[in-house]
Design an enzyme around this catalytic site. Sequence first.
Site, mmCIF file in Angstrom:
data_model
loop_
_atom_site.group_PDB
_atom_site.id
_atom_site.type_symbol
_atom_site.label_atom_id
_atom_site.label_comp_id
_atom_site.label_asym_id
_atom_site.label_seq_id
_atom_site.Cartn_x
_atom_site.Cartn_y
_atom_site.Cartn_z
ATOM 1 N N ARG A 161 0.822 -1.232 0.000
ATOM 2 C CA ARG A 161 0.000 0.000 0.000
ATOM 3 C C ARG A 161 0.850 1.274 0.000
ATOM 4 O O ARG A 161 0.509 2.262 0.659
ATOM 5 C CB ARG A 161 -0.942 0.024 1.211
ATOM 6 C CG ARG A 161 -1.901 -1.111 1.304
ATOM 7 C CD ARG A 161 -2.930 -1.126 0.171
ATOM 8 N NE ARG A 161 -3.645 -2.385 0.192
ATOM 9 C CZ ARG A 161 -3.243 -3.457 -0.515
ATOM 10 N NH1 ARG A 161 -2.199 -3.389 -1.322
ATOM 11 N NH2 ARG A 161 -3.913 -4.582 -0.447
ATOM 12 N N SER A 212 -10.546 -0.444 3.869
ATOM 13 C CA SER A 212 -9.761 -0.600 5.099
ATOM 14 C C SER A 212 -9.188 0.750 5.501
ATOM 15 O O SER A 212 -8.492 1.391 4.715
ATOM 16 C CB SER A 212 -8.613 -1.587 4.867
ATOM 17 O OG SER A 212 -9.157 -2.861 4.632
ATOM 18 N N GLU A 303 -4.384 4.108 6.395
ATOM 19 C CA GLU A 303 -4.169 3.926 4.955
ATOM 20 C C GLU A 303 -4.799 5.096 4.192
ATOM 21 O O GLU A 303 -4.336 5.493 3.133
ATOM 22 C CB GLU A 303 -4.811 2.598 4.522
ATOM 23 C CG GLU A 303 -4.555 2.244 3.070
ATOM 24 C CD GLU A 303 -5.150 0.891 2.676
ATOM 25 O OE1 GLU A 303 -5.160 -0.029 3.505
ATOM 26 O OE2 GLU A 303 -5.614 0.794 1.527
HETATM 27 C C1 LIG Z 1 -15.691 -0.434 -0.425
HETATM 28 C C2 LIG Z 1 -14.210 -0.210 -0.620
HETATM 29 C C3 LIG Z 1 -13.388 -1.305 -0.778
HETATM 30 C C4 LIG Z 1 -11.996 -1.119 -0.971
HETATM 31 N N1 LIG Z 1 -11.207 -2.222 -1.153
HETATM 32 C C5 LIG Z 1 -9.880 -2.049 -1.367
HETATM 33 C C6 LIG Z 1 -9.038 -3.195 -1.588
HETATM 34 O O1 LIG Z 1 -9.473 -4.331 -1.595
HETATM 35 N N2 LIG Z 1 -7.706 -2.966 -1.802
HETATM 36 C C7 LIG Z 1 -7.186 -1.699 -1.820
HETATM 37 O O2 LIG Z 1 -5.967 -1.567 -2.048
HETATM 38 N N3 LIG Z 1 -7.951 -0.613 -1.616
HETATM 39 C C8 LIG Z 1 -9.285 -0.757 -1.392
HETATM 40 N N4 LIG Z 1 -10.069 0.349 -1.182
HETATM 41 C C9 LIG Z 1 -9.470 1.692 -1.108
HETATM 42 C C10 LIG Z 1 -9.479 2.436 -2.452
HETATM 43 O O3 LIG Z 1 -10.461 1.948 -3.309
HETATM 44 C C11 LIG Z 1 -8.124 2.333 -3.151
HETATM 45 O O4 LIG Z 1 -7.125 2.848 -2.306
HETATM 46 C C12 LIG Z 1 -8.117 3.083 -4.482
HETATM 47 O O5 LIG Z 1 -7.015 2.654 -5.225
HETATM 48 C C13 LIG Z 1 -8.065 4.604 -4.343
HETATM 49 O O6 LIG Z 1 -8.178 5.180 -5.635
HETATM 50 P P1 LIG Z 1 -8.970 6.535 -5.877
HETATM 51 O O7 LIG Z 1 -8.880 6.864 -7.309
HETATM 52 O O8 LIG Z 1 -10.354 6.443 -5.324
HETATM 53 O O9 LIG Z 1 -8.102 7.535 -5.010
HETATM 54 P P2 LIG Z 1 -8.617 8.827 -4.203
HETATM 55 O O10 LIG Z 1 -9.403 8.386 -3.023
HETATM 56 O O11 LIG Z 1 -9.250 9.796 -5.107
HETATM 57 O O12 LIG Z 1 -7.237 9.415 -3.697
HETATM 58 C C14 LIG Z 1 -6.471 8.756 -2.720
HETATM 59 C C15 LIG Z 1 -5.106 9.473 -2.660
HETATM 60 O O13 LIG Z 1 -4.433 9.286 -3.900
HETATM 61 C C16 LIG Z 1 -4.137 10.544 -4.501
HETATM 62 N N5 LIG Z 1 -4.304 10.386 -5.948
HETATM 63 C C17 LIG Z 1 -5.401 10.018 -6.624
HETATM 64 N N6 LIG Z 1 -5.151 9.957 -7.944
HETATM 65 C C18 LIG Z 1 -3.850 10.297 -8.092
HETATM 66 C C19 LIG Z 1 -2.985 10.434 -9.211
HETATM 67 N N7 LIG Z 1 -3.404 10.220 -10.462
HETATM 68 N N8 LIG Z 1 -1.690 10.794 -8.996
HETATM 69 C C20 LIG Z 1 -1.240 11.027 -7.739
HETATM 70 N N9 LIG Z 1 -2.023 10.927 -6.646
HETATM 71 C C21 LIG Z 1 -3.304 10.571 -6.824
HETATM 72 C C22 LIG Z 1 -5.096 11.543 -3.886
HETATM 73 O O14 LIG Z 1 -4.539 12.836 -3.876
HETATM 74 C C23 LIG Z 1 -5.243 10.978 -2.469
HETATM 75 O O15 LIG Z 1 -4.160 11.408 -1.679
HETATM 76 C C24 LIG Z 1 -11.455 0.190 -0.992
HETATM 77 C C25 LIG Z 1 -12.307 1.296 -0.843
HETATM 78 C C26 LIG Z 1 -13.668 1.100 -0.660
HETATM 79 C C27 LIG Z 1 -14.572 2.300 -0.509
#
Ligand SMILES: Cc1cc2nc3c(=O)[nH]c(=O)nc-3n(C[C@H](O)[C@H](O)[C@H](O)COP(=O)(O)OP(=O)(O)OC[C@H]3O[C@@H](n4cnc5c(N)ncnc54)[C@H](O)[C@@H]3O)c2cc1C
Length: 325
Positions: A161, A212, A303
């Site tokens: 992560r 998580s 996280e």
């Molecule tokens: C129901 C649920 C289940 C989940 N299950 C998992 C799982 O099984 N495994 C797992 O790893 N995660 C899981 N997650 C967490 C989440 O989905 C992941 O961490 C996902 O990859 C975040 O991506 P995002 O585009 O939504 O990021 P965001 O929430 O939009 O951003 C998260 C961070 O990343 C930064 N960011 C976003 N895009 C970029 C970019 N292009 N360049 C640089 N920084 C950037 C943002 O500034 C922020 O700091 C889960 C979440 C939920 C709600």
Amino acid sequence: MIDIQENVPLAPYTTFEIGGPARYFATATDVEGLREALLFAKRERVPFAILGGGSNVLVHDDGFPGMVVKMSLAGMDFQGVQVEVEAGVELMDLVRACTAHGLSGLEPLAGIPGQVGGAVRGNAGAYGANIGELCRRVRVLNTATLETEERETASCGFRYRNSRFKESGGLVVVSALLELTPGKPTEIGERVETTLAKRAARNLQCERSVGSFFMNPVVSDPLLVERFEKEQQVRCRDGRVPAGWLIDRAGLRSTAVGGAAVSHQHANYLINTGGATAAEVVQLARLVKERVLSATGVELQEEVSRLGFSSTDDSRRVPDPPPLP
Ligand SMILES: Cc1cc2nc3c(=O)[nH]c(=O)nc-3n(C[C@H](O)[C@H](O)[C@H](O)COP(=O)(O)OP(=O)(O)OC[C@H]3O[C@@H](n4cnc5c(N)ncnc54)[C@H](O)[C@@H]3O)c2cc1C
């Protein structure tokens, strides 16, 4: 020219559905748009933040006092076993497209919400697989120079992560080159559906949460590791014990602070049961960390990314919940 809006509520852009407005908000559909938005922030002397799918972010109740750039770069280019995918593509859309192209590797990641850029930054993963293992190259925009740079896998710092892009806030992921393995679309599709069914059975996909909330910590106490393995009949992966198990041991399942609660189904999910504030989530997270530390000796790390908080900000205090029995 990108369209810059003012005072845009951020809660609807997050899976937590929490937080105040962005002072400025723009949607970047290409690198030029991203550059323009960052230049605007520099000119106005305000901070900027990148928003992907909003599935791993907690926005402050007062919002963000600068420019929030929503990533919407959405290209996918398949060449043999490789795909160059832009940061704003939904991870699940990529999984479906790879399935259709007969490319295997992403099946365990099916159902993880959010975009490719967010997934690469946090090295998202599930069921023993992480996206970093498939990345051959990542293209980033360096926010200091506003130039794009290419990073080979070895310099991406992928680990549990985490990545170089998460450590250094100055690199925005623009696209990633993934290498997959050829396979039969029907078989890949079946594996995708199996993963989705496993996730659906946990009944958590539609909760207002960020998945998580805490990382699974490496536990140095061998007795604790042994107890976990005996009780759950599974081996620890890389010495990491699930944070949810530790939170459960601390007796925190269903504990609430206002509208924020530890999920009854999965103790590592902090959920917005309706009307939760970021302050309540922060206070619940603090309580969880304190109680887990005193019950197990393990320090939990978050996280989730916080947006609009200062480094010392534990947000506004709300009353502590009553002590546990
Ligand atoms: C129901 C649920 C289940 C989940 N299950 C998992 C799982 O099984 N495994 C797992 O790893 N995660 C899981 N997650 C967490 C989440 O989905 C992941 O961490 C996902 O990859 C975040 O991506 P995002 O585009 O939504 O990021 P965001 O929430 O939009 O951003 C998260 C961070 O990343 C930064 N960011 C976003 N895009 C970029 C970019 N292009 N360049 C640089 N920084 C950037 C943002 O500034 C922020 O700091 C889960 C979440 C939920 C709600």
